[in-house]
Design a protein around this motif. Structure first.
Motif, mmCIF file in Angstrom:
data_model
loop_
_atom_site.group_PDB
_atom_site.id
_atom_site.type_symbol
_atom_site.label_atom_id
_atom_site.label_comp_id
_atom_site.label_asym_id
_atom_site.label_seq_id
_atom_site.Cartn_x
_atom_site.Cartn_y
_atom_site.Cartn_z
ATOM 1 N N GLN A 101 0.825 -1.205 0.000
ATOM 2 C CA GLN A 101 0.000 0.000 0.000
ATOM 3 C C GLN A 101 0.858 1.254 0.000
ATOM 4 O O GLN A 101 0.581 2.209 -0.735
ATOM 5 C CB GLN A 101 -0.926 -0.010 1.226
ATOM 6 N N TYR A 104 2.594 1.953 -3.397
ATOM 7 C CA TYR A 104 1.693 2.415 -4.455
ATOM 8 C C TYR A 104 1.219 3.842 -4.204
ATOM 9 O O TYR A 104 1.224 4.678 -5.113
ATOM 10 C CB TYR A 104 0.489 1.485 -4.571
ATOM 11 N N LEU A 105 0.830 4.131 -2.981
ATOM 12 C CA LEU A 105 0.301 5.458 -2.700
ATOM 13 C C LEU A 105 1.390 6.529 -2.673
ATOM 14 O O LEU A 105 1.112 7.698 -2.919
ATOM 15 C CB LEU A 105 -0.454 5.446 -1.362
ATOM 16 N N GLU A 167 0.819 15.382 -2.304
ATOM 17 C CA GLU A 167 -0.590 15.259 -1.950
ATOM 18 C C GLU A 167 -1.456 15.103 -3.199
ATOM 19 O O GLU A 167 -2.349 14.245 -3.243
ATOM 20 C CB GLU A 167 -1.030 16.491 -1.162
ATOM 21 N N MET A 170 -0.965 11.604 -4.742
ATOM 22 C CA MET A 170 -1.655 10.554 -4.003
ATOM 23 C C MET A 170 -3.166 10.642 -4.186
ATOM 24 O O MET A 170 -3.851 9.624 -4.300
ATOM 25 C CB MET A 170 -1.274 10.636 -2.524
ATOM 26 N N GLN A 171 -3.696 11.870 -4.243
ATOM 27 C CA GLN A 171 -5.130 12.040 -4.457
ATOM 28 C C GLN A 171 -5.552 11.457 -5.807
ATOM 29 O O GLN A 171 -6.592 10.803 -5.913
ATOM 30 C CB GLN A 171 -5.504 13.513 -4.383
ATOM 31 N N LEU A 173 -4.104 9.061 -7.501
ATOM 32 C CA LEU A 173 -4.057 7.600 -7.443
ATOM 33 C C LEU A 173 -5.290 7.046 -6.736
ATOM 34 O O LEU A 173 -5.886 6.056 -7.171
ATOM 35 C CB LEU A 173 -2.793 7.146 -6.723
ATOM 36 N N GLN A 174 -5.672 7.682 -5.629
ATOM 37 C CA GLN A 174 -6.820 7.203 -4.866
ATOM 38 C C GLN A 174 -8.125 7.346 -5.647
ATOM 39 O O GLN A 174 -9.053 6.570 -5.448
ATOM 40 C CB GLN A 174 -6.906 7.967 -3.546
ATOM 41 N N LEU A 175 -8.183 8.338 -6.549
ATOM 42 C CA LEU A 175 -9.373 8.559 -7.361
ATOM 43 C C LEU A 175 -9.338 7.792 -8.682
ATOM 44 O O LEU A 175 -10.261 7.889 -9.489
ATOM 45 C CB LEU A 175 -9.536 10.059 -7.648
#
Length: 210
Positions: A101, A104-105, A167, A170-171, A173-175
């Motif tokens: 995790q 990747y993030l 930031e 990472m945002q 990637l999360q989206l």
């Protein structure tokens, strides 16, 4: 008017049409090297946060695809290796999940497989100095963030990415979006994370490197 005057001047250099971002973007080989080193760094960062001593493990990563978006990781740990979170000792499966995790993030790098080898004959490993290690560097008993500030955890030193760019990366990637470019020193790193598997021939003109 000034632009027209420059064009009429004999011997004047041609006007640049390539943007600064394009000229400073890392090449494919540079991006591959960057992803590899950032994986090394993310694993070490994560293990530091889990209170695992660097002398208790040896790390090796091997790319699993041609563009170095995916890797296989081998961790050889000593008989004294231990990682903790909130005071609790973690098992290998729990550590592996966190490492995947985090990698990747932090950097958009995927860990395909992780192989563990417990070396019962070793209580600790002699840690060879890496190129770029600061003289006399050591892990001090501080918070994880404080411990990371002065350490070079990858074999090659790269300038850190700003907190804001990290930031936004990472945002994205999360989206499930393509991450924006980030500045690494005087260069720009940008990756759309595709293709994770090479399906076209290397000489295919439609095969654009990510």
């Amino acid at each position: 008017m000034l632009t027209l005057f420059k064009k009429l001047m004999p011997g004047a250099p041609p006007e640049e049409t390539t943007s600064t971002v394009a000229r400073l973007r890392m090449s494919l080989d540079e991006r591959k090297a960057y992803r590899r080193e950032m994986l090394y760094q993310s694993i070490r960062e994560c293990l530091i946060g889990l209170e695992a001593l660097s002398s208790m493990y040896k790390l090796e990563v091997v790319n699993a695809d041609e563009r170095h978006h995916r890797f296989n990781v081998r961790l050889e740990v000593s008989s004294m290796f231990e990682a903790r979170r909130d005071g609790l000792v973690l098992g290998h499966a729990q550590i592996e999940t966190l490492l995947r995790q985090y990698a990747y993030l932090r950097h958009g790098v995927q860990v395909d497989t992780m192989h563990w080898h417990v070396n019962e004959s070793q209580a600790s490993f002699a840690r060879a100095r890496r190129a770029g290690d600061a003289a006399g560097s050591s892990i001090k008993p501080q918070t994880p963030i404080q411990r990371l500030m002065g350490q070079r955890l990858a074999r090659r030193h790269y300038e850190p990415v700003s907190a804001r760019e990290r930031e936004l990366f990472m945002q994205a990637l999360q989206l499930g979006q393509h991450p924006p470019p980030v500045r690494v020193g005087m260069q720009t790193y940008q990756s759309d994370l595709m293709p994770l598997q090479t399906t076209a021939k290397p000489d295919d003109p439609h095969d654009q490197p990510s």
